[in-house]
Design a protein around this motif. Sequence first.
Motif, PDB file in Angstrom:
ATOM      1  N   PHE A 126       0.811  -1.222   0.000  1.00 26.00           N
ATOM      2  CA  PHE A 126       0.000   0.000   0.000  1.00 26.00           C
ATOM      3  C   PHE A 126       0.843   1.270   0.000  1.00 26.00           C
ATOM      4  O   PHE A 126       1.979   1.294   0.491  1.00 26.00           O
ATOM      5  CB  PHE A 126      -0.962   0.009   1.196  1.00 26.00           C
ATOM      6  N   VAL A 127       0.281   2.311  -0.582  1.00 27.98           N
ATOM      7  CA  VAL A 127       0.827   3.671  -0.491  1.00 27.98           C
ATOM      8  C   VAL A 127      -0.346   4.581  -0.130  1.00 27.98           C
ATOM      9  O   VAL A 127      -1.315   4.685  -0.886  1.00 27.98           O
ATOM     10  CB  VAL A 127       1.456   4.142  -1.814  1.00 27.98           C
ATOM     11  N   ILE A 128      -0.247   5.226   1.026  1.00 25.05           N
ATOM     12  CA  ILE A 128      -1.298   6.144   1.483  1.00 25.05           C
ATOM     13  C   ILE A 128      -0.718   7.543   1.585  1.00 25.05           C
ATOM     14  O   ILE A 128       0.328   7.751   2.212  1.00 25.05           O
ATOM     15  CB  ILE A 128      -1.886   5.699   2.835  1.00 25.05           C
ATOM     16  N   ALA A 129      -1.390   8.493   0.943  1.00 23.75           N
ATOM     17  CA  ALA A 129      -0.946   9.896   0.966  1.00 23.75           C
ATOM     18  C   ALA A 129      -1.919  10.725   1.784  1.00 23.75           C
ATOM     19  O   ALA A 129      -3.143  10.571   1.651  1.00 23.75           O
ATOM     20  CB  ALA A 129      -0.857  10.437  -0.454  1.00 23.75           C
ATOM     21  N   TYR A 130      -1.360  11.589   2.626  1.00 26.35           N
ATOM     22  CA  TYR A 130      -2.207  12.448   3.466  1.00 26.35           C
ATOM     23  C   TYR A 130      -1.586  13.826   3.591  1.00 26.35           C
ATOM     24  O   TYR A 130      -0.375  13.970   3.782  1.00 26.35           O
ATOM     25  CB  TYR A 130      -2.372  11.842   4.859  1.00 26.35           C
ATOM     26  N   GLY A 131      -2.434  14.847   3.457  1.00 24.15           N
ATOM     27  CA  GLY A 131      -1.996  16.214   3.679  1.00 24.15           C
ATOM     28  C   GLY A 131      -3.144  17.025   4.237  1.00 24.15           C
ATOM     29  O   GLY A 131      -4.309  16.783   3.893  1.00 24.15           O
ATOM     30  N   GLU A 132      -2.836  17.957   5.096  1.00 25.97           N
ATOM     31  CA  GLU A 132      -3.903  18.811   5.632  1.00 25.97           C
ATOM     32  C   GLU A 132      -4.393  19.753   4.543  1.00 25.97           C
ATOM     33  O   GLU A 132      -5.579  19.795   4.227  1.00 25.97           O
ATOM     34  CB  GLU A 132      -3.388  19.558   6.866  1.00 25.97           C
ATOM     35  N   VAL A 133      -3.488  20.538   3.980  1.00 23.29           N
ATOM     36  CA  VAL A 133      -3.788  21.345   2.791  1.00 23.29           C
ATOM     37  C   VAL A 133      -2.703  21.021   1.772  1.00 23.29           C
ATOM     38  O   VAL A 133      -1.534  21.328   1.981  1.00 23.29           O
ATOM     39  CB  VAL A 133      -3.794  22.854   3.103  1.00 23.29           C
ATOM     40  N   MET A 134      -3.082  20.385   0.674  1.00 22.77           N
ATOM     41  CA  MET A 134      -2.105  19.921  -0.309  1.00 22.77           C
ATOM     42  C   MET A 134      -1.841  20.984  -1.360  1.00 22.77           C
ATOM     43  O   MET A 134      -2.771  21.483  -2.002  1.00 22.77           O
ATOM     44  CB  MET A 134      -2.611  18.657  -1.009  1.00 22.77           C
ATOM     45  N   SER A 135      -0.564  21.310  -1.551  1.00 26.98           N
ATOM     46  CA  SER A 135      -0.190  22.163  -2.670  1.00 26.98           C
ATOM     47  C   SER A 135      -0.321  21.356  -3.959  1.00 26.98           C
ATOM     48  O   SER A 135      -0.382  20.126  -3.937  1.00 26.98           O
ATOM     49  CB  SER A 135       1.246  22.665  -2.505  1.00 26.98           C
ATOM     50  N   GLN A 136      -0.344  22.037  -5.104  1.00 31.26           N
ATOM     51  CA  GLN A 136      -0.498  21.332  -6.372  1.00 31.26           C
ATOM     52  C   GLN A 136       0.689  20.413  -6.641  1.00 31.26           C
ATOM     53  O   GLN A 136       0.530  19.295  -7.147  1.00 31.26           O
ATOM     54  CB  GLN A 136      -0.653  22.339  -7.521  1.00 31.26           C
ATOM     55  N   LYS A 137       1.888  20.875  -6.287  1.00 28.93           N
ATOM     56  CA  LYS A 137       3.069  20.062  -6.523  1.00 28.93           C
ATOM     57  C   LYS A 137       3.073  18.824  -5.627  1.00 28.93           C
ATOM     58  O   LYS A 137       3.485  17.735  -6.047  1.00 28.93           O
ATOM     59  CB  LYS A 137       4.330  20.894  -6.303  1.00 28.93           C
ATOM     60  N   ALA A 138       2.616  18.981  -4.379  1.00 31.23           N
ATOM     61  CA  ALA A 138       2.522  17.834  -3.478  1.00 31.23           C
ATOM     62  C   ALA A 138       1.430  16.880  -3.944  1.00 31.23           C
ATOM     63  O   ALA A 138       1.594  15.652  -3.912  1.00 31.23           O
ATOM     64  CB  ALA A 138       2.245  18.305  -2.052  1.00 31.23           C
ATOM     65  N   TYR A 139       0.323  17.439  -4.396  1.00 28.26           N
ATOM     66  CA  TYR A 139      -0.784  16.605  -4.856  1.00 28.26           C
ATOM     67  C   TYR A 139      -0.369  15.778  -6.067  1.00 28.26           C
ATOM     68  O   TYR A 139      -0.777  14.623  -6.225  1.00 28.26           O
ATOM     69  CB  TYR A 139      -2.003  17.461  -5.196  1.00 28.26           C
ATOM     70  N   TYR A 140       0.463  16.364  -6.938  1.00 26.23           N
ATOM     71  CA  TYR A 140       0.908  15.641  -8.131  1.00 26.23           C
ATOM     72  C   TYR A 140       1.616  14.345  -7.742  1.00 26.23           C
ATOM     73  O   TYR A 140       1.362  13.281  -8.318  1.00 26.23           O
ATOM     74  CB  TYR A 140       1.843  16.522  -8.961  1.00 26.23           C
ATOM     75  N   VAL A 141       2.519  14.407  -6.751  1.00 27.63           N
ATOM     76  CA  VAL A 141       3.207  13.199  -6.298  1.00 27.63           C
ATOM     77  C   VAL A 141       2.218  12.271  -5.598  1.00 27.63           C
ATOM     78  O   VAL A 141       2.265  11.048  -5.772  1.00 27.63           O
ATOM     79  CB  VAL A 141       4.380  13.552  -5.363  1.00 27.63           C
ATOM     80  N   ALA A 142       1.292  12.850  -4.836  1.00 27.53           N
ATOM     81  CA  ALA A 142       0.324  12.053  -4.080  1.00 27.53           C
ATOM     82  C   ALA A 142      -0.583  11.227  -4.983  1.00 27.53           C
ATOM     83  O   ALA A 142      -1.103  10.186  -4.568  1.00 27.53           O
ATOM     84  CB  ALA A 142      -0.517  12.965  -3.188  1.00 27.53           C
ATOM     85  N   THR A 143      -0.789  11.659  -6.225  1.00 21.08           N
ATOM     86  CA  THR A 143      -1.664  10.904  -7.124  1.00 21.08           C
ATOM     87  C   THR A 143      -1.082   9.528  -7.467  1.00 21.08           C
ATOM     88  O   THR A 143      -1.775   8.697  -8.068  1.00 21.08           O
ATOM     89  CB  THR A 143      -1.919  11.676  -8.438  1.00 21.08           C
ATOM     90  N   ALA A 144       0.151   9.266  -7.082  1.00 18.52           N
ATOM     91  CA  ALA A 144       0.732   7.942  -7.287  1.00 18.52           C
ATOM     92  C   ALA A 144       0.303   6.966  -6.203  1.00 18.52           C
ATOM     93  O   ALA A 144       0.590   5.768  -6.293  1.00 18.52           O
ATOM     94  CB  ALA A 144       2.258   8.039  -7.316  1.00 18.52           C
TER      95      ALA A 144
END
Length: 583
Positions: A126-144
Amino acid sequence: MKSFFKIFFATLLALVLFTVIAFLVLAYMVGKATSPDKPEIGTNGVLVLDLSTGFKEQSQDNPLSALFSDAEDAPGLHDVVRMIEYAKTDSAVKGIYLKASGNGNGFAASEELRQALLHFRESKKFVIAYGEVMSQKAYYVATAADKVYCHPNGGVDWSGYSSSVMFLKGLLDKLEIEPQVFFAGKFKSATEPFRVTQMTDANRLQTTVLLNDLYSRLLLNTATARHTDTAALHALANNGTIQSASDALKYNLVDGLKYDDQVKAEIFRLLHIKETEHPNFILPGKYVKSIDTSDEKDKIALIYAQGDIVDGKGQEDEIGSDQYKNIIRKARFDKSVKAIVFRVNSPGGSALASDVIWREISLARKEKPVIVSMGDLAASGGYYISCNGDSVFADPGTLTGSIGVFSIIPNMQSFFKNKLGITFDRVKTAPYAGITDASKPLTEIEKHFLQADVDSIYYTFKSRVAEGRKKSIDYIDSIAQGRVWTGERAIEVGLVDRIGTMQDAIASAAHMAKLKNYSTAEYPEKKSLLEQLLGGSVSQTIRVNMAKEEIGATDYQMLQQVKKVKTWFGIPQTRMAFDLNVE
């Protein structure tokens, strides 16, 4: 008596400093001697990757790591990618927890991290991504990730990319400071803040193309990961639809809205442990040390070139021509080194220093394969030192090209006289002595000399690129002019050979050197604790961290830019404009 006390306290201070340094060295040696070479990872582990950490190209040893358990060495980007790849088949690691509120990495580094996470998911872990407020650049990596969560009262920034430039010409006019700018290349925008009050048409064109290229990749890969289409995602940004966490959930940008404890509870469930048990969260610095590394006789040299290109030895986070000339030469003469991977992450700098390094790469290439791997930036001087590799790799989001030259000599005569009441006078033995003196305006013939110097360096730069890329100078001139290209477009115009990560570049080097089994040797070589203490790198790190804490990271970066500009005066620069700030 006063002199006695001065000597006494100076001696006492020196003694105290010596004692502290001796204690740190001794404690470090004891810590290293008593700590295992390979840390115990345990079982049922979860790698924790915090994107807000900006990973440098090369790992950084923390001199306090042997003394304090919470002082961790900082792995380099390649170490992190290699770590994620290794974890695919490591039975001790069950998954990855990605902290994705912010992202301190550039577009190319983010791409390499994202690709590594996608490869990791092939293991069915599993890969779980979590952010309180995600920047666009952080969200891009999180989409993996398998699952993307944000805080119920947080959200995801989905507003599109923008880039702004601060122009100083109006301020300089008020202060009566004349920049006296000389440049070659209509897209060479590094000097625009000093000579115009807004973007030129050429700069606006190239910045628009760059942003659209980066934005298109965000839309395309997000659409694939979230099972939607790019038009829908584009409309969400254009209409300002995503204003809250609930909006992000409604339009399928995230899989759920959760608090930190709820995300941890899901991880516990996937690990089949109770919430009251202590989870085995593993930090990158620890896990990297646990990975077995080969010690083959045949080696591939990994030479990391990160930072501004400067004349002489250079400091930390700079590419000093003397230091890198010696490093490349050492790798060239080392018979055990069968190939070189030259990893470049630089906006450029001194034209002369760039040529010194270019020469060493050219000589090394005659002896063994030299593969160039570009990071976030390989622009202007960064491209100068990259252009003659046997093969040149770039990430899609790499910013490269910027083949152009500029020079600045300020005329501060009116500022000194009218604002400060200061005047200067001089005596010369020849009419053009002191040509770079900022206290006087340049004559027309002096301006001609300086522009001719810039034009000559520009021609040499184009010649180097034409030779390395096997193109005509006229063709190189048509794609040069200081224009910046993304990695994807650089392939189209012939500045880059392949899209690929550093790992791809290493594989290419091994193939060209006909190596099946090999180890890697990293340069610059790591400094010992004593070298760090005596060289001032420890105190420098402390001062930087204190300054950032006091004035904030953004203001500190602006201060560094101002200090950087001062080093440009009178020295021809092959440098990209100020860092492209994309929000």
